[in-house]
Design an enzyme around this catalytic site. Structure first.
Site, PDB file in Angstrom:
ATOM      1  CE  LYS A 130      17.719  59.415  32.182  1.00  0.00           C
ATOM      2  NZ  LYS A 130      17.424  59.449  30.743  1.00  0.00           N
ATOM      3  CD  GLN A 174      15.053  57.452  28.615  1.00  0.00           C
ATOM      4  OE1 GLN A 174      15.115  58.251  29.546  1.00  0.00           O
ATOM      5  NE2 GLN A 174      16.133  56.845  28.143  1.00  0.00           N
ATOM      6  CG  ASP A 197      18.376  64.488  27.546  1.00  0.00           C
ATOM      7  OD1 ASP A 197      19.139  64.170  28.480  1.00  0.00           O
ATOM      8  OD2 ASP A 197      17.412  63.787  27.192  1.00  0.00           O
TER       9      ASP A 197
END
Lengths: 370, 370
Positions: A130, A174, A197
Site C-alpha cells: 500500500k 490494518q 476502508d
C-alpha cells in the site's frame, strides 16, 4: 508437497471447526426446542444477533469439499485471465495524474495514514504494498507501527492524531488486529470522513440501502466491481454468487453487486451443497481463504470468476519465503469459466488501487475539487 | 371483477415500468460501452450508487409473470396457516405484562410517538392499528398528524420535540412521506436511541455486519423471523429467497436471515426467471406488493412462505371500503407449501408487535431494566 500441505490445512481446519462448534455454535434448532418450553416466559424468541455469530469455518471434511485430484490442464483453456495487476496500474497511473494536477493547482496532495499493529507477515506485506502504491501515485503516506502487545489507548491516541491532521485524508487500520484489542471500538474511532476502508457500519448501511450513498465503498468490493466493469461483464440482471460474508470482503461485495442489480446469493460455511448454487451463477466472487474450495465443477461454463481469497503458503523461491493462493482451483476454472482472476495479480492490486482512489476522493472532497 | 382489477393494475404497472425505465434506468451495458471510449479520461468506471437506483417495478407484462388462471382449491391443502394475528396477540400480551410490571416498580411506561403526514388511506389504517396496539399493551402513544402539504421544518420540529421528550422511547415516521419531503433527511433526524423502526443506516449497517448488534431490528424483518422461529422452522443452513429489496422490508429481512445463517438469495424486478430461484428455496419471503406474483409453481413442495406484500383492493363489504391482498397466490400456495402466512393476519400484526417490543426494549434501556 502440495498434497501434504493441503492435508495439514485440512487437519488444522477440522480441529478449528470442531473447537469452533463446541465453543460458540448456537444451534438454532436446539434454541427453538429450548424456547418452546418456556413459551410464556418471554416476549420474543429471537436472540441478540451477536449471540448467533461464530467463526465461519469451511468444512474441508464435509462432502461439499471435493478432494478429488486437480485436473491440471486436462481441458482446453476457455477463460480469459483478468489481469488485475495491469488494470490496477492503469488506475494508479490515472490517480497519479490527478494528484499531480492537484499539487500544481493548490499545492496539496492526498495523505494516507496506516496503522500496523504486530508482526503478521501477511499484514506487513499488504502494508508495504500500500505504501509503495502511494509513492507511485504521489500520495503522501504516514505509517505508525505498534508492537503486538500494545494497549488500546496507544492505538486510539495514534488514530486521534491522524483524525485531527488536516494533511491526512484517509486512515487505514490494518486488520486483523491482535486478539486482545477491541476491533469494533478501534474502527469506530476512525473519522467517518477519513474511513477510506469503508468499514464504519454507517457506511455499510448506506452501501446497503437504496437511495443512499456511502462516503467510501470498501476497497475490495469496489475492486471486484471495477474488474467486472472493465472486463465488459454485464452485472445487471445476472446471477451472482458471493462465497463468504466477512465484513471486509464478502458482505460489502454482495451489497455492491445488489446496487448494480445483480441477483445475488450469499454462501457461507453453513450453506448446503454450495456447488449446486455456484453452478447456476454467471458471476462467482469467492472470499473465504480456503485453497481449492471452488473446483471446476462448481462453475457454470462461461461464468466469470473473481477470486478474493488469499492463503499464504510457504515458498522458499519467493522473495519473502511465501506466496499467496486463492479459493479457486485455478487450473480447473481456466477450462470452464469465460474469465478468471489469478491470485496473486487479480483482486489484490485492485484493492490497493481502490484504497488510493478513495484517498484521492477524500482529498478532493476536502479541497472542494470536482 | 378481480380480473378487471388485475388488468387495471397490469396496465398502470406497464405504464409505470416504461416511464420508470425512460426516466431513470441506467443501462449497465450501455454505461460500459460508453465508458470504453473515454477509457483514459477517468480513473474508475463505477458510477455513484444513487445514479444506479431506480424504482424496482415488477413487470407483469413479462414472461416471468404468470397470467394463467388461479387454481382455486384444486389441490389438497398441504400447508399450515401461520396465524400471525394470534402469535402477535400472544406477544403483545407478554409486552402488556412487562409494561404493567414496569409501571408497578418504577411508575413509568414506555412511550411511542407517531408522525403521520397526509391522508393516505393505508397509512391511516396502519397508524390506527399501531395506536390501538399501544393501548392494548399499556404503552403511551402520542400522535402528530400533519397535512399533505406541510413543510419539512414542521416535521423536523415535531421530531425534535419527541427526541427531547424523556417520556417518549420510540419515534415512528409513517412512510411513505409525500413526494416533496426529503425522506432521508427526516429519518436521519430521529434519535438513534428512539429509532424503533430501525431505518437509520447506522442501524442497518450493524444489522448487516457480523459481530455487531443494531440498536433496533426493523420491525417487519423481526416479525418474519419471529414467525419462523415460533413455527418451529429451522433457518440455519436453509435456502431462503427474499423477493424485494426495499429498505424497510426486503433488505433488512435478507440481512437478518443471513445473521440467522440461512443461505439467502435476493430477487428484484430485474432478476431473470425468479420462479426458478424460488423453486429451490426452503423459505420464501416476498415483499413487493404485487398481487399473485408468487404462483404455486414458484414454490418447492414443503416450502415455508412468508407474505409481506400488501396491496389494497376495493372491497365495499370491508369496514374501511378496502382490504389488503398479498404477493402470494394464496390458494395455490396452500396446495404446495408446508406453511403460509395469510394477508391480512400474517406479517402485518407481527410488524406492529415488534414495534411495541422495540419500544419496550428502548424504555427498558433508558430505565436500566434487564
Amino acid at each position: 508437497m502440495m498434497m501434504m500441505m493441503m492435508k495439514r490445512i485440512t487437519q488444522s481446519m477440522t480441529v478449528m471447526w470442531q473447537k469452533g462448534l463446541k465453543k460458540s455454535m448456537p444451534s438454532t434448532s436446539r434454541a427453538v426446542n429450548t424456547l418452546k418450553h418456556n413459551h410464556c416466559y418471554q416476549i420474543r424468541k429471537s436472540p441478540p444477533l451477536v449471540s448467533l455469530d461464530f467463526p465461519d469455518i469451511w468444512t474441508p471434511n464435509s462432502l461439499d469439499y471435493d478432494h478429488s485430484p486437480i485436473q491440471k490442464g486436462s481441458n482446453e483453456q476457455t477463460a480469459a485471465v483478468i489481469d488485475g495487476k495491469s488494470i490496477s496500474e492503469e488506475i494508479i497511473s490515472g490517480i497519479a495524474s490527478e494528484v499531480s494536477r492537484m499539487k500544481e493547482s493548490i499545492g496539496k496532495v492526498p495523505g494516507l495514514a496506516v496503522i500496523l499493529v504486530g508482526q503478521r507477515r501477511d499484514s506487513q506485506t499488504y502494508v508495504r504494498n500500500k505504501i509503495k502504491a502511494c509513492e507511485e501515485a504521489g500520495i503522501k503516506s504516514l505509517m505508525t507501527e505498534l508492537p503486538e502487545d500494545c494497549t488500546e489507548d496507544k492505538i486510539l491516541s495514534a488514530l486521534s492524531s491522524f483524525n485531527e491532521n488536516p494533511s491526512i485524508h484517509g486512515i487505514l487500520v490494518q486488520l486483523p488486529l491482535p486478539k486482545h484489542l477491541d476491533e469494533e471500538k478501534i474502527l469506530n474511532m476512525v473519522s467517518l470522513e477519513k474511513d477510506v476502508d469503508g468499514f464504519n457500519p454507517l457506511n455499510m448501511g448506506n452501501l446497503a440501502m437504496r437511495g443512499r450513498e456511502p462516503v467510501f465503498i470498501p476497497c475490495t468490493a469496489k475492486g471486484c466491481i471495477e474488474l467486472l466493469l472493465r472486463s465488459g461483464v454485464e452485472i445487471m440482471g445476472k446471477k451472482a454468487v458471493v462465497i463468504g460474508r466477512s465484513n471486509i470482503a464478502g458482505l460489502p461485495t454482495s451489497l455492491l453487486l445488489q446496487r448494480h442489480h445483480a441477483t445475488v446469493s450469499i454462501l457461507h460455511a453453513l450453506s448446503k451443497n454450495p456447488d449446486q448454487i455456484t453452478r447456476q451463477a454467471d458471476i462467482v466472487v469467492t472470499a473465504v481463504g480456503v485453497p481449492n474450495l471452488v473446483r471446476g465443477h462448481w462453475l457454470k461454463p462461461g461464468a466469470v470468476v473473481i477470486d478474493v481469497g488469499t492463503y499464504p503458503i510457504e515458498d522458499p523461491s519467493s522473495e519473502f519465503g511465501y506466496r499467496l493462493i486463492g479459493d479457486v482451483c485455478y487450473e480447473e476454472a481456466l477450462g470452464v469459466a469465460s474469465a478468471v482472476t489469478p491470485v496473486p495479480g487479480g483482486v489484490g492490486p485492485m484493492t490497493i488501487a481502490m484504497l488510493l482512489s478513495n484517498t484521492l476522493d477524500s482529498a478532493k472532497r476536502v479541497y472542494d475539487i470536482t
